[in-house]
Write a protein that holds these residues in place. Structure first.
Motif, mmCIF file in Angstrom:
data_model
loop_
_atom_site.group_PDB
_atom_site.id
_atom_site.type_symbol
_atom_site.label_atom_id
_atom_site.label_comp_id
_atom_site.label_asym_id
_atom_site.label_seq_id
_atom_site.Cartn_x
_atom_site.Cartn_y
_atom_site.Cartn_z
ATOM 1 N N TYR A 153 0.849 -1.181 0.000
ATOM 2 C CA TYR A 153 0.000 0.000 0.000
ATOM 3 C C TYR A 153 0.892 1.241 0.000
ATOM 4 O O TYR A 153 1.842 1.315 0.772
ATOM 5 N N ILE A 154 0.577 2.182 -0.851
ATOM 6 C CA ILE A 154 1.329 3.431 -0.926
ATOM 7 C C ILE A 154 0.361 4.571 -0.623
ATOM 8 O O ILE A 154 -0.737 4.617 -1.185
ATOM 9 N N GLN A 155 0.767 5.474 0.259
ATOM 10 C CA GLN A 155 -0.016 6.670 0.553
ATOM 11 C C GLN A 155 0.926 7.859 0.541
ATOM 12 O O GLN A 155 2.004 7.807 1.130
ATOM 13 N N CYS A 156 0.498 8.925 -0.125
ATOM 14 C CA CYS A 156 1.299 10.140 -0.206
ATOM 15 C C CYS A 156 0.569 11.265 0.514
ATOM 16 O O CYS A 156 -0.659 11.251 0.636
ATOM 17 N N PHE A 157 1.333 12.233 0.956
ATOM 18 C CA PHE A 157 0.766 13.347 1.715
ATOM 19 C C PHE A 157 -0.306 14.094 0.933
ATOM 20 O O PHE A 157 -1.264 14.593 1.511
ATOM 21 N N ASP A 158 -0.190 14.144 -0.394
ATOM 22 C CA ASP A 158 -1.177 14.882 -1.200
ATOM 23 C C ASP A 158 -2.464 14.101 -1.429
ATOM 24 O O ASP A 158 -3.359 14.562 -2.124
ATOM 25 N N GLY A 159 -2.575 12.898 -0.827
ATOM 26 C CA GLY A 159 -3.801 12.114 -0.946
ATOM 27 C C GLY A 159 -3.716 10.960 -1.932
ATOM 28 O O GLY A 159 -4.609 10.129 -1.991
ATOM 29 N N PHE A 160 -2.651 10.883 -2.716
ATOM 30 C CA PHE A 160 -2.491 9.790 -3.680
ATOM 31 C C PHE A 160 -2.381 8.466 -2.937
ATOM 32 O O PHE A 160 -1.682 8.363 -1.923
ATOM 33 N N ARG A 161 -3.062 7.456 -3.466
ATOM 34 C CA ARG A 161 -3.012 6.100 -2.893
ATOM 35 C C ARG A 161 -2.873 5.093 -4.025
ATOM 36 O O ARG A 161 -3.461 5.259 -5.097
ATOM 37 N N GLU A 162 -2.124 4.042 -3.771
ATOM 38 C CA GLU A 162 -1.876 3.010 -4.771
ATOM 39 C C GLU A 162 -1.735 1.674 -4.050
ATOM 40 O O GLU A 162 -1.178 1.620 -2.951
ATOM 41 N N THR A 163 -2.220 0.640 -4.647
ATOM 42 C CA THR A 163 -2.069 -0.712 -4.122
ATOM 43 C C THR A 163 -1.414 -1.570 -5.183
ATOM 44 O O THR A 163 -1.750 -1.462 -6.375
ATOM 45 N N SER A 164 -0.458 -2.393 -4.764
ATOM 46 C CA SER A 164 0.179 -3.290 -5.733
ATOM 47 C C SER A 164 0.334 -4.674 -5.147
ATOM 48 O O SER A 164 0.320 -4.861 -3.976
#
Length: 143
Positions: A132-143
């Protein structure tokens, strides 16, 4: 004497107001003897970078990211100073206290600092079978 200074100040400031319609307005007029000092809330504009940030998830400095034209066309535009400071064009994302709180929470939860992911900065990842990836600007990604 003060009346003459105030009248002179208004004669000088009034024409400037029409020229500076799009500029921040002066917040204070201070009479100092016979001269007028204008204080403004406008900070000097930084020298903006002219090269685009790389989109290979490397840490670029002295560059800009145009979110509308790069990556998936979503997100927030920003620039990176020569010292590596990320400055978003959306002011709410420039709150250092909020950035620090976000980073501390991710670190405390065992997430890894991944820096930049797909043009998004200040990203953290929880690595496992599913990452799971989460960035401060709200971007989220799952791999």
């Amino acid at each position: 004497m003060k009346i003459a200074v105030i009248i002179a100040a208004s004669l000088v400031v009034a024409p400037l107001a029409s020229v500076m319609a799009d500029s921040p307005k002066p917040t204070t007029s201070i009479t100092a003897g016979s001269s007028v000092v204008l204080a403004s809330t406008a900070a000097p504009l930084p020298k903006l970078p002219t090269k685009a940030c790389k989109d290979d998830d490397s840490s670029s400095v002295n560059c800009y990211w145009d979110a509308a034209k790069r990556g998936n066309g979503k997100g927030y535009s920003y620039y990176v100073t020569a010292k590596g400071q990320v400055v978003y064009l959306n002011p709410k994302l420039n709150d250092e206290a909020a950035r620090t709180k976000f980073a501390r929470a991710k670190k405390a939860a065992g997430w890894e600092n991944w820096g930049e992911v797909f043009g998004h900065r200040l990203c953290w990842a929880k690595v496992g079978d599913t990452s799971y990836i989460q960035c401060f600007d709200g971007f989220r990604e799952t791999s």
